[in-house]
Enzyme design. Structure first.
Site, PDB file in Angstrom:
ATOM      1  N   ARG A  17       0.833  -1.217   0.000  1.00  0.00           N
ATOM      2  CA  ARG A  17       0.000   0.000   0.000  1.00  0.00           C
ATOM      3  C   ARG A  17       0.853   1.247   0.000  1.00  0.00           C
ATOM      4  O   ARG A  17       1.854   1.329   0.716  1.00  0.00           O
ATOM      5  CB  ARG A  17      -0.923   0.050   1.229  1.00  0.00           C
ATOM      6  CG  ARG A  17      -1.838   1.284   1.236  1.00  0.00           C
ATOM      7  CD  ARG A  17      -2.667   1.374   2.507  1.00  0.00           C
ATOM      8  NE  ARG A  17      -1.844   1.650   3.692  1.00  0.00           N
ATOM      9  CZ  ARG A  17      -1.421   2.877   4.030  1.00  0.00           C
ATOM     10  NH1 ARG A  17      -1.699   3.927   3.281  1.00  0.00           N
ATOM     11  NH2 ARG A  17      -0.695   3.036   5.126  1.00  0.00           N
ATOM     12  N   VAL A  18       0.454   2.219  -0.817  1.00  0.00           N
ATOM     13  CA  VAL A  18       1.012   3.566  -0.761  1.00  0.00           C
ATOM     14  C   VAL A  18      -0.137   4.537  -0.543  1.00  0.00           C
ATOM     15  O   VAL A  18      -1.300   4.210  -0.800  1.00  0.00           O
ATOM     16  CB  VAL A  18       1.789   3.929  -2.043  1.00  0.00           C
ATOM     17  CG1 VAL A  18       3.087   3.139  -2.132  1.00  0.00           C
ATOM     18  CG2 VAL A  18       0.945   3.699  -3.290  1.00  0.00           C
ATOM     19  N   SER A  19       0.190   5.742  -0.080  1.00  0.00           N
ATOM     20  CA  SER A  19      -0.854   6.652   0.381  1.00  0.00           C
ATOM     21  C   SER A  19      -1.417   7.573  -0.693  1.00  0.00           C
ATOM     22  O   SER A  19      -2.532   8.072  -0.559  1.00  0.00           O
ATOM     23  CB  SER A  19      -0.317   7.522   1.531  1.00  0.00           C
ATOM     24  OG  SER A  19       0.073   6.713   2.610  1.00  0.00           O
ATOM     25  N   THR A  20      -0.654   7.842  -1.748  1.00  0.00           N
ATOM     26  CA  THR A  20      -1.097   8.823  -2.737  1.00  0.00           C
ATOM     27  C   THR A  20      -0.954   8.281  -4.149  1.00  0.00           C
ATOM     28  O   THR A  20      -0.177   7.364  -4.420  1.00  0.00           O
ATOM     29  CB  THR A  20      -0.265  10.116  -2.646  1.00  0.00           C
ATOM     30  OG1 THR A  20       1.086   9.839  -3.043  1.00  0.00           O
ATOM     31  CG2 THR A  20      -0.270  10.669  -1.227  1.00  0.00           C
ATOM     32  N   GLN A  23       2.575   8.580  -5.380  1.00  0.00           N
ATOM     33  CA  GLN A  23       3.440   7.489  -4.956  1.00  0.00           C
ATOM     34  C   GLN A  23       3.179   6.238  -5.778  1.00  0.00           C
ATOM     35  O   GLN A  23       4.102   5.516  -6.154  1.00  0.00           O
ATOM     36  CB  GLN A  23       3.219   7.178  -3.471  1.00  0.00           C
ATOM     37  CG  GLN A  23       3.757   8.239  -2.540  1.00  0.00           C
ATOM     38  CD  GLN A  23       3.486   7.895  -1.086  1.00  0.00           C
ATOM     39  OE1 GLN A  23       2.491   7.255  -0.773  1.00  0.00           O
ATOM     40  NE2 GLN A  23       4.356   8.325  -0.206  1.00  0.00           N
TER      41      GLN A  23
END
Length: 225
Positions: A17-20, A23
């Site tokens: 998982r990445v937040s944006t 990213q």
């Protein structure tokens, strides 16, 4: 236990998982997570069938890729591998839902953690997220009260932090140049080498695959991680 059962136990699904969206598009953070999962899987003889990548805030409980990964893991009786617990969620609700799903999962940064420990770590991560949000709102409110234009001020602060981070990365590279010139080293091996030499992170802590990957990205030595 038969061979078939043993083989099923050694099958895994990877969840990153990445937040944006930025990213996700750039790969920022993904490479370090992928390497952590790969290294763990290799050390424990897991066969990773596939990976699921989520681009979503840690506080958001809506996780379509996590749901898909869980469904896949249940179908093939696989273990779900996650690089770091905080990559899974910064929400106790998300973590609790996963623990009640009936699917085995391992956070490779805490492979021996039991359910109680995972609940505590999830609660700490959620608390830290809330504290960061509270401090940010307070700082913005104080700046606004002083008449600061928040949009431009936020950009200035962000640029200043980036410059400081790049300067630190360059200083580490200059002092430990032989490590960074060895292109055969993995991100994890670079982190281990820096820790072995007593080189601290900018916050004074230890190096991990994650923060080492970010340092390398700032130096533009390889794809951002």
């Amino acid at each position: 236990m038969g061979r078939a059962a043993l083989a099923e136990q050694k099958t895994a699904i990877s969840y990153l998982r990445v937040s944006t969206a930025r990213q996700g598009a750039s790969g920022l953070g993904l490479e370090a997570q992928r390497e952590a999962v790969s290294s763990f899987a290799s050390s424990r003889s897991f066969s990773v069938l596939t990976e699921y990548v989520e681009v979503e805030s840690g506080k958001n409980a809506a996780r379509p890729q996590l749901a898909a990964a869980l469904a896949h893991a249940r179908k093939v009786k696989a273990v779900l591998l996650i690089a770091k617990l905080d990559r899974l969620a910064r929400s106790v609700a998300v973590l609790s839902a996963l623990m009640e799903s009936g699917t085995d999962f391992i956070a490779v940064d805490l492979p021996e953690a039991n359910r109680f420990m995972l609940h505590i770590m999830g609660a700490v991560a959620e608390y830290e997220r809330e504290q960061i949000s509270t401090r940010t709102k307070a700082a913005l409110a104080a700046a606004k009260a002083r008449g600061v234009k928040l949009g431009s001020n936020s950009q200035v602060l962000a640029q200043s932090r980036i410059r400081d981070a790049v300067k630190f990365a360059q200083a580490v590279e200059k002092s430990e140049g032989d490590i960074f010139r060895n292109r055969s080293l993995t991100v994890r091996q670079i982190a281990d080498a820096l820790n072995a030499r007593g080189v601290a992170t900018r916050e004074g802590g230890l190096w991990s695959a994650g923060n080492t990957g970010r340092l390398l990205a700032r130096l533009r030595l390889r794809d951002p991680s």
